[in-house]
Design a protein around this motif. Structure first.
Motif, PDB file in Angstrom:
ATOM      1  N   HIS A  79       0.864  -1.188   0.000  1.00  0.00           N
ATOM      2  CA  HIS A  79       0.000   0.000   0.000  1.00  0.00           C
ATOM      3  C   HIS A  79       0.897   1.233   0.000  1.00  0.00           C
ATOM      4  CE1 HIS A  79      -3.201   2.697   0.879  1.00  0.00           C
ATOM      5  NE2 HIS A  79      -3.368   2.470   2.168  1.00  0.00           N
ATOM      6  N   GLU A  81       0.162   4.371   0.786  1.00  0.00           N
ATOM      7  CA  GLU A  81      -0.155   5.491   1.684  1.00  0.00           C
ATOM      8  C   GLU A  81       1.034   5.729   2.633  1.00  0.00           C
ATOM      9  OE1 GLU A  81      -3.977   5.288   3.655  1.00  0.00           O
ATOM     10  OE2 GLU A  81      -3.924   7.452   4.047  1.00  0.00           O
ATOM     11  N   ASP A  83       1.594   6.225   5.699  1.00  0.00           N
ATOM     12  CA  ASP A  83       1.785   5.547   6.987  1.00  0.00           C
ATOM     13  C   ASP A  83       2.475   4.195   6.810  1.00  0.00           C
ATOM     14  OD1 ASP A  83      -0.720   5.020   5.764  1.00  0.00           O
ATOM     15  OD2 ASP A  83      -1.486   4.093   7.582  1.00  0.00           O
ATOM     16  N   HIS A  84       2.539   3.688   5.575  1.00  0.00           N
ATOM     17  CA  HIS A  84       3.245   2.426   5.312  1.00  0.00           C
ATOM     18  C   HIS A  84       4.429   2.593   4.370  1.00  0.00           C
ATOM     19  CE1 HIS A  84      -0.156   0.869   7.380  1.00  0.00           C
ATOM     20  NE2 HIS A  84      -0.966   1.358   6.468  1.00  0.00           N
ATOM     21  N   HIS A 146      -7.954   0.772   0.802  1.00  0.00           N
ATOM     22  CA  HIS A 146      -8.997   1.639   0.347  1.00  0.00           C
ATOM     23  C   HIS A 146      -8.504   2.574  -0.742  1.00  0.00           C
ATOM     24  CE1 HIS A 146      -7.107   4.889   2.964  1.00  0.00           C
ATOM     25  NE2 HIS A 146      -6.412   3.792   3.164  1.00  0.00           N
ATOM     26  N   ASP A 165      -4.042  -2.573   5.229  1.00  0.00           N
ATOM     27  CA  ASP A 165      -5.125  -1.979   6.029  1.00  0.00           C
ATOM     28  C   ASP A 165      -6.310  -2.942   6.229  1.00  0.00           C
ATOM     29  OD1 ASP A 165      -3.814   0.447   6.255  1.00  0.00           O
ATOM     30  OD2 ASP A 165      -4.924   1.409   4.632  1.00  0.00           O
ATOM     31  N   TYR A 191     -12.701   1.140  12.079  1.00  0.00           N
ATOM     32  CA  TYR A 191     -11.799   1.309  10.933  1.00  0.00           C
ATOM     33  C   TYR A 191     -12.510   0.925   9.629  1.00  0.00           C
ATOM     34  CZ  TYR A 191      -7.240   1.295   8.608  1.00  0.00           C
ATOM     35  OH  TYR A 191      -6.176   1.558   7.792  1.00  0.00           O
ATOM     36  N   HIS A 222      -2.157  -2.416  10.785  1.00  0.00           N
ATOM     37  CA  HIS A 222      -2.484  -1.669  12.006  1.00  0.00           C
ATOM     38  C   HIS A 222      -3.081  -2.641  13.025  1.00  0.00           C
ATOM     39  CE1 HIS A 222      -1.996   2.212   9.977  1.00  0.00           C
ATOM     40  NE2 HIS A 222      -2.796   1.798   9.016  1.00  0.00           N
TER      41      HIS A 222
HETATM   42 FE1  FEO Z   1      -4.373   3.313   4.051  1.00  0.00          FE
HETATM   43 FE2  FEO Z   1      -2.853   2.471   6.876  1.00  0.00          FE
HETATM   44  O1  FEO Z   1      -3.007   3.359   5.284  1.00  0.00           O
END
Ligand code: FEO
Length: 394
Positions: A79, A81, A83-84, A146, A165, A191, A222
């Motif tokens: 992913h 995004e 945060d990763h 997502h 995620d 979530y 997460h």
């Molecule tokens: Fe969709 Fe945890 O980033």
């Protein structure tokens, strides 16, 4: 958190963020979160599955150093995004032999966002495998979890599904695996409601796609891992597939108490008819809890006063978000008050094109509600209860 061994040669190397309270400057994180990353050491090669948010990069590097990792051959990016993937550039600098393994679409996003050079990529097709010697990674394209580029990675020999995620939860915890199912159910549902619900059709596809895999451990990006995968898979199936319940959600704002009076009256009338009601005062509510309630609700009733000819701005914000998360509600209505005129109902109706709902007669009151207005609220409650019964929502 120091690295921990999941199976021989496979470790957690990510970070727990105890202090973060907001994601995307929007989503409340009441219990913090974690950015899970995993290391798989094969006999010949080593893969890092996802990185961590840039704020936690020292933790990732500490963990890799602690495991004595001197070479990484592949950085699997499930992913893009941040945060990763927020530490991917620095990982590539520290481990220059590494190539980024991802979907073609992910390559585009990582290039745009992090300027990762083209020669660093190795894109993979759906169900492609990659051998690390005695370990085999299988890549499963899973778009729209997502974002459009997402994929899962399945470690065949150890039957671990790294699903980013998907199936995750925003919880900061020292638990490696789920111990408190109630807490994790709540966080995972929150979530799901906040970011997965708009993609229910794709979620259903992905649940079908992984049905054939033998999975002993689900390792999301997460929250804690699942060593009893059935728990979270059944929860997701319920959220994605089940009919809504006999539930009305009422997000509302009241400026001078009139809308609150109407909301209270409607609540009592609905409860008298056997309908469960969930109230959210939008002046103070946790939007994550509101989103969670929309996972199961059959009806949404918006309560709003009229402000400058339209709905209250906090109501408009909530309606915008409700439209964006595409809940499976079947009915909707509006109740509220006005002083001399306005178009609150028309404006709210125009804001919910994604909701496939039957709009039930609104109840808009000039000034304070009179007997006929309370009767109209009773009628609305009766209609909702009847619609739920006819639809067999329980
Ligand atoms: Fe969709 Fe945890 O980033």
């Amino acid at each position: 958190m120091n690295p921990r061994e999941i199976k021989p040669g496979t470790y957690t190397v990510g970070a727990v963020d105890w202090e973060r309270r907001l994601f995307d400057s929007l989503i409340p994180l009441p219990d913090g979160t974690s950015y899970n990353a995993y290391l798989v050491k094969g006999r010949r090669q080593t893969a890092l599955i996802d990185t961590v948010d840039r704020s936690m990069r020292p933790v990732l590097f500490h963990n890799l150093d602690r495991l004595g990792v001197s070479r990484i051959d592949y950085v699997i990016s499930n992913h893009a995004e941040p945060d990763h993937s927020g530490s991917i550039v620095e990982v590539l600098e520290k481990y220059p032999e590494a190539r980024v393994v991802c979907t073609p679409r992910c390559q585009g996003i990582l290039t745009d966002r992090f300027m990762v050079p083209a020669e660093k990529f190795m894109t993979v097709e759906d169900r492609k495998t990659l051998s690390l010697g005695d370990r085999t990674l299988e890549f499963i394209h899973a778009p729209w979890v997502h974002w459009p580029e997402t994929m899962f990675t399945y470690l065949q020999e150890d039957r671990i599904l790294f699903c980013c995620d998907f199936l995750g939860s925003h919880i900061a915890t020292t638990d490696m695996y789920v111990t408190d199912e109630g807490q994790v159910y709540e966080a995972a549902k929150r979530y799901y409601a906040e970011i997965m619900m708009p993609f229910r059709a794709q979620i259903q596809n992905h649940l079908e796609k992984i049905k054939g895999l033998a999975v002993d451990i689900i390792a999301p990006s997460h929250g804690p891992m699942y060593n009893k995968p059935k728990f979270i898979l059944e929860a997701y199936r319920s959220w994605a597939y089940d009919e809504p319940g006999n539930i009305v959600v009422i997000p509302y704002i009241s400026m001078h108490g009139v809308t609150r009076t109407m909301v209270n009256h409607l609540l009592e009338a609905l409860v008298d008819k056997g309908v469960t009601v969930k109230l959210f005062d939008l002046a103070v509510t946790d939007m994550g809890k509101l989103a969670m309630s929309l996972v199961d609700a059959a009806t949404i009733v918006i309560g709003t006063p009229t402000v400058m000819t339209g709905p209250h701005p906090l109501v408009a914000n909530a309606v915008f978000l409700a439209n964006a998360v595409r809940p499976k509600a079947r009915f909707a209505s509006v109740i509220g008050s006005y002083g001399w005129g306005g178009k609150a109902v028309e404006q709210i109706a125009a804001m919910i094109p994604n909701l496939k709902v039957e709009v039930l007669s609104p109840v808009l009151v000039k000034g304070y509600p009179k007997e006929a207005d309370f009767q109209a609220l009773d009628n609305l409650a009766a209609t909702i209860a009847q619609k739920h019964r006819e639809s067999k929502f329980t």
